[in-house]
Design a protein around this motif. Sequence first.
Motif, PDB file in Angstrom:
ATOM      1  N   GLY A  12      58.981  85.793  24.292  1.00  0.00           N
ATOM      2  CA  GLY A  12      60.231  85.553  23.578  1.00  0.00           C
ATOM      3  C   GLY A  12      60.216  86.158  22.185  1.00  0.00           C
ATOM      4  N   ASP A  13      61.391  86.177  21.549  1.00  0.00           N
ATOM      5  CA  ASP A  13      61.550  86.666  20.171  1.00  0.00           C
ATOM      6  C   ASP A  13      61.145  88.125  20.003  1.00  0.00           C
ATOM      7  OD1 ASP A  13      62.366  84.085  19.462  1.00  0.00           O
ATOM      8  OD2 ASP A  13      60.296  83.457  19.166  1.00  0.00           O
ATOM      9  N   GLU A  14      61.353  88.912  21.031  1.00  0.00           N
ATOM     10  CA  GLU A  14      60.979  90.326  20.975  1.00  0.00           C
ATOM     11  C   GLU A  14      62.029  91.162  20.250  1.00  0.00           C
ATOM     12  OE1 GLU A  14      61.349  88.582  23.777  1.00  0.00           O
ATOM     13  OE2 GLU A  14      59.466  88.548  24.894  1.00  0.00           O
ATOM     14  N   GLY A  15      63.229  90.576  20.060  1.00  0.00           N
ATOM     15  CA  GLY A  15      64.333  91.326  19.456  1.00  0.00           C
ATOM     16  C   GLY A  15      65.428  91.619  20.482  1.00  0.00           C
ATOM     17  N   LYS A  16      65.570  90.693  21.442  1.00  0.00           N
ATOM     18  CA  LYS A  16      66.579  90.878  22.493  1.00  0.00           C
ATOM     19  C   LYS A  16      67.987  90.897  21.921  1.00  0.00           C
ATOM     20  CE  LYS A  16      64.995  87.176  24.473  1.00  0.00           C
ATOM     21  NZ  LYS A  16      63.765  86.907  23.704  1.00  0.00           N
ATOM     22  N   GLY A  17      68.224  90.022  20.934  1.00  0.00           N
ATOM     23  CA  GLY A  17      69.560  89.926  20.340  1.00  0.00           C
ATOM     24  C   GLY A  17      69.984  91.243  19.742  1.00  0.00           C
ATOM     25  N   GLY A  40      66.961  81.732  20.236  1.00  0.00           N
ATOM     26  CA  GLY A  40      67.405  82.015  18.874  1.00  0.00           C
ATOM     27  C   GLY A  40      67.400  83.514  18.718  1.00  0.00           C
ATOM     28  N   HIS A  41      68.576  84.109  18.698  1.00  0.00           N
ATOM     29  CA  HIS A  41      68.683  85.566  18.636  1.00  0.00           C
ATOM     30  C   HIS A  41      69.318  85.959  17.310  1.00  0.00           C
ATOM     31  CE1 HIS A  41      68.914  85.615  23.333  1.00  0.00           C
ATOM     32  NE2 HIS A  41      67.771  85.154  22.878  1.00  0.00           N
ATOM     33  N   THR A  42      68.581  86.734  16.530  1.00  0.00           N
ATOM     34  CA  THR A  42      69.103  87.175  15.240  1.00  0.00           C
ATOM     35  C   THR A  42      69.698  88.559  15.385  1.00  0.00           C
ATOM     36  OG1 THR A  42      67.222  86.065  14.291  1.00  0.00           O
ATOM     37  CG2 THR A  42      68.496  87.456  12.803  1.00  0.00           C
ATOM     38  N   THR A 127      58.085  72.014  23.004  1.00  0.00           N
ATOM     39  CA  THR A 127      59.438  72.477  23.362  1.00  0.00           C
ATOM     40  C   THR A 127      60.312  72.551  22.106  1.00  0.00           C
ATOM     41  OG1 THR A 127      60.523  70.335  23.671  1.00  0.00           O
ATOM     42  CG2 THR A 127      59.261  71.198  25.551  1.00  0.00           C
ATOM     43  N   THR A 128      61.476  73.127  22.284  1.00  0.00           N
ATOM     44  CA  THR A 128      62.421  73.222  21.170  1.00  0.00           C
ATOM     45  C   THR A 128      63.174  71.901  20.982  1.00  0.00           C
ATOM     46  OG1 THR A 128      64.128  74.055  22.643  1.00  0.00           O
ATOM     47  CG2 THR A 128      62.752  75.697  21.532  1.00  0.00           C
ATOM     48  N   GLY A 129      62.988  70.952  21.892  1.00  0.00           N
ATOM     49  CA  GLY A 129      63.635  69.641  21.764  1.00  0.00           C
ATOM     50  C   GLY A 129      65.141  69.700  22.002  1.00  0.00           C
ATOM     51  N   GLY A 222      67.271  85.115  27.943  1.00  0.00           N
ATOM     52  CA  GLY A 222      66.718  84.335  26.831  1.00  0.00           C
ATOM     53  C   GLY A 222      65.215  84.241  27.080  1.00  0.00           C
ATOM     54  N   GLN A 223      64.459  83.761  26.094  1.00  0.00           N
ATOM     55  CA  GLN A 223      62.999  83.595  26.227  1.00  0.00           C
ATOM     56  C   GLN A 223      62.323  84.907  26.683  1.00  0.00           C
ATOM     57  OE1 GLN A 223      65.149  80.932  27.818  1.00  0.00           O
ATOM     58  NE2 GLN A 223      65.194  80.385  25.683  1.00  0.00           N
ATOM     59  N   GLY A 224      61.310  84.820  27.546  1.00  0.00           N
ATOM     60  CA  GLY A 224      60.601  86.043  27.934  1.00  0.00           C
ATOM     61  C   GLY A 224      59.801  85.839  29.203  1.00  0.00           C
ATOM     62  N   VAL A 237      55.619  76.868  29.409  1.00  0.00           N
ATOM     63  CA  VAL A 237      56.725  77.769  29.717  1.00  0.00           C
ATOM     64  C   VAL A 237      58.036  77.037  29.458  1.00  0.00           C
ATOM     65  CG1 VAL A 237      55.466  79.058  31.495  1.00  0.00           C
ATOM     66  CG2 VAL A 237      56.697  76.977  32.131  1.00  0.00           C
ATOM     67  N   THR A 238      59.128  77.749  29.621  1.00  0.00           N
ATOM     68  CA  THR A 238      60.430  77.077  29.616  1.00  0.00           C
ATOM     69  C   THR A 238      60.782  76.741  31.067  1.00  0.00           C
ATOM     70  OG1 THR A 238      62.650  77.122  28.680  1.00  0.00           O
ATOM     71  CG2 THR A 238      61.863  79.181  29.709  1.00  0.00           C
ATOM     72  N   SER A 239      61.910  76.085  31.300  1.00  0.00           N
ATOM     73  CA  SER A 239      62.176  75.561  32.650  1.00  0.00           C
ATOM     74  C   SER A 239      63.137  76.425  33.456  1.00  0.00           C
ATOM     75  CB  SER A 239      62.705  74.135  32.529  1.00  0.00           C
ATOM     76  OG  SER A 239      61.760  73.340  31.876  1.00  0.00           O
TER      77      SER A 239
HETATM   78  P1  IMO Z   1      64.307  83.425  22.514  1.00  0.00           P
HETATM   79  O1  IMO Z   1      65.449  83.632  23.460  1.00  0.00           O
HETATM   80  C1  IMO Z   1      60.299  81.792  21.853  1.00  0.00           C
HETATM   81  C2  IMO Z   1      59.300  78.086  24.019  1.00  0.00           C
HETATM   82  C3  IMO Z   1      59.127  76.823  23.199  1.00  0.00           C
HETATM   83  C4  IMO Z   1      58.084  76.104  24.052  1.00  0.00           C
HETATM   84  C5  IMO Z   1      58.513  76.460  25.475  1.00  0.00           C
HETATM   85  C6  IMO Z   1      59.352  75.409  26.174  1.00  0.00           C
HETATM   86  O2  IMO Z   1      64.683  83.297  21.086  1.00  0.00           O
HETATM   87  O3  IMO Z   1      63.229  84.447  22.749  1.00  0.00           O
HETATM   88  P2  IMO Z   1      61.891  74.644  25.903  1.00  0.00           P
HETATM   89  O4  IMO Z   1      62.632  74.056  24.732  1.00  0.00           O
HETATM   90  O5  IMO Z   1      62.488  75.904  26.403  1.00  0.00           O
HETATM   91  O6  IMO Z   1      61.667  73.652  27.000  1.00  0.00           O
HETATM   92  O7  IMO Z   1      60.422  74.988  25.318  1.00  0.00           O
HETATM   93  O8  IMO Z   1      59.245  77.671  25.368  1.00  0.00           O
HETATM   94  N1  IMO Z   1      60.601  78.772  23.804  1.00  0.00           N
HETATM   95  C7  IMO Z   1      60.731  79.918  23.116  1.00  0.00           C
HETATM   96  N2  IMO Z   1      59.838  80.655  22.430  1.00  0.00           N
HETATM   97  N3  IMO Z   1      61.578  82.220  21.960  1.00  0.00           N
HETATM   98  C8  IMO Z   1      62.482  81.510  22.675  1.00  0.00           C
HETATM   99  O9  IMO Z   1      63.732  81.961  22.916  1.00  0.00           O
HETATM  100  C9  IMO Z   1      62.095  80.285  23.252  1.00  0.00           C
HETATM  101  N4  IMO Z   1      62.736  79.339  23.982  1.00  0.00           N
HETATM  102  C10 IMO Z   1      61.798  78.429  24.319  1.00  0.00           C
HETATM  103  O10 IMO Z   1      58.640  77.105  21.906  1.00  0.00           O
HETATM  104  O11 IMO Z   1      56.808  76.657  23.833  1.00  0.00           O
END
Ligand code: IMO
Length: 428
Positions: A12-17, A40-42, A127-129, A222-224, A237-239
């Motif tokens: 995640g956060d590679e600069g997708k936005g 979170g996409h900047t 998690t991001t809560g 989103g994520q990666g 991971v995310t879900s």
């Molecule tokens: P973007 O789209 C980086 C990480 C969280 C946590 C795990 C699970 O900006 O790349 P979650 O709230 O999804 O259940 O959390 O995934 N995580 C991310 N890390 N970029 C993100 O999104 C992320 N979205 C979730 O930090 O380790």
Amino acid sequence: MPALVLLGAQWGDEGKGKATDLLGGSVDYVVRYQGGNNAGHTVVVGDQKYALHLLPSGILSPECTPVIGNGVVVDPAVLLSELSGLNERGVDTSKLLLSGNAHLITPYHTTVDKVTERFLGKRKIGTTGRGIGPTYADKINRVGIRVQDLYDESILTQKVEAALDFKNQILAKLYNRRAIDSAKIVDELLAYADQIKPFVADTTLILNNAIDEGKVVLFEGGQGTLLDVDHGTYPFVTSSNPTAGGACTGAGVGPTKINRVIGILKAYTTRVGAGPFPTELFDEDGEKLRTIGHERGVTTGRDRRCGWFDAVIARYATRVNGLTDFFLTKLDVLTGWEQIPVCVAYEIDGKRVEELPYSQSDFHHAKPVYEMLPGWTEDISKAKTFSDLPKNAQAYVKALEEMSGAPISAIGVGPGRTETIEINSFLS
Ligand code: IMO
Ligand code: GDP
Ligand code: MG
């Protein structure tokens, strides 16, 4: 080139936005297919900086129709506040389309997310809560609430009651929390219904028709890849499925319709939250990457863990996503190092391993095998073509391309829309 997927190739956060926004002016639809406001996409446009969480980054391009697909989980309060925030800054959001099949994040999902993490203690995921995991869990358990439920009060009431009957037992008996009143939740959800209604549409039909008509559709992950629930570093991971297949299920478009899959790849590696990370740095170099790269989370404000580029992960992303191209971002951040280590393989129990091990224990023990590449000191932020880059920066890019298994078709040299070197057009 009717349909493209753009996704994160690392954690995640590679600069997708930024990458999506860059293409936004030339595409007709930009579609989120999974995840929610955990993203979170900047995006930096001129002197304006936007932080998007739930909305597709294409919302900033007036020509483009932004779509939230069925695979996304939607917090209605966040949706409305993100829309009004953009409206206040003069962004027209009226074209947004939202799938009636997308699942809703409710206050009880965010509560369960937070208490579960607290309960896990030192085993927590970090998690991001935002209620992402519990909302997807309800979807799979068939007790989720969908956007379309907002338009039938009796069904909504029944579904919220059914979900809370069970959840309240857990909250009260296991977590020692007060039970949640279902009538209150129903009232809160109904209060959003009218404001959301103009956006609700049969997005699957619209997107398939658009592709058939030769319109350009971009699916924005989103994520990666390494946060994918199936292909990532489970359980950290995310879900959802950010990998390319997720675009098909999360938007209702068949794989035969997808022409190109672009992996966004940072020139080094970052991760937020817990879990294994072989090239993580705990020294001055890590601190330097964090400071120069502004590696702080857009959603939670947490410091990102930083490390060198990992080619094993990039190769894995090429494989599980069928990547056709890479967009290499943040090359400018590496300016100033005399030598740049790149992880080319792992050493696991004394053996050299070239591919990502499928065994979690092996991955936890993996030690990076580094190759040193010569660095550069020249400012590269004004480079417009590949040949504008210093020779060592060119060699760094070429080496990464060779190791990663797909062509690098664009390079980011700064956060702005125009701070990009285009090598092969993504849309030809
Ligand atoms: P973007 O789209 C980086 C990480 C969280 C946590 C795990 C699970 O900006 O790349 P979650 O709230 O999804 O259940 O959390 O995934 N995580 C991310 N890390 N970029 C993100 O999104 C992320 N979205 C979730 O930090 O380790
Ligand atoms: P996303 O979640 O993949 O959209 O990425 P984030 O927005 O969370 O993090 C990427 C950060 O890097 C943002 O602050 C971007 O503005 C910034 N960024 C993107 N591309 C580049 C680049 O090529 N160079 C630099 N210096 N910053 C970039
Ligand atoms: Mg992000």
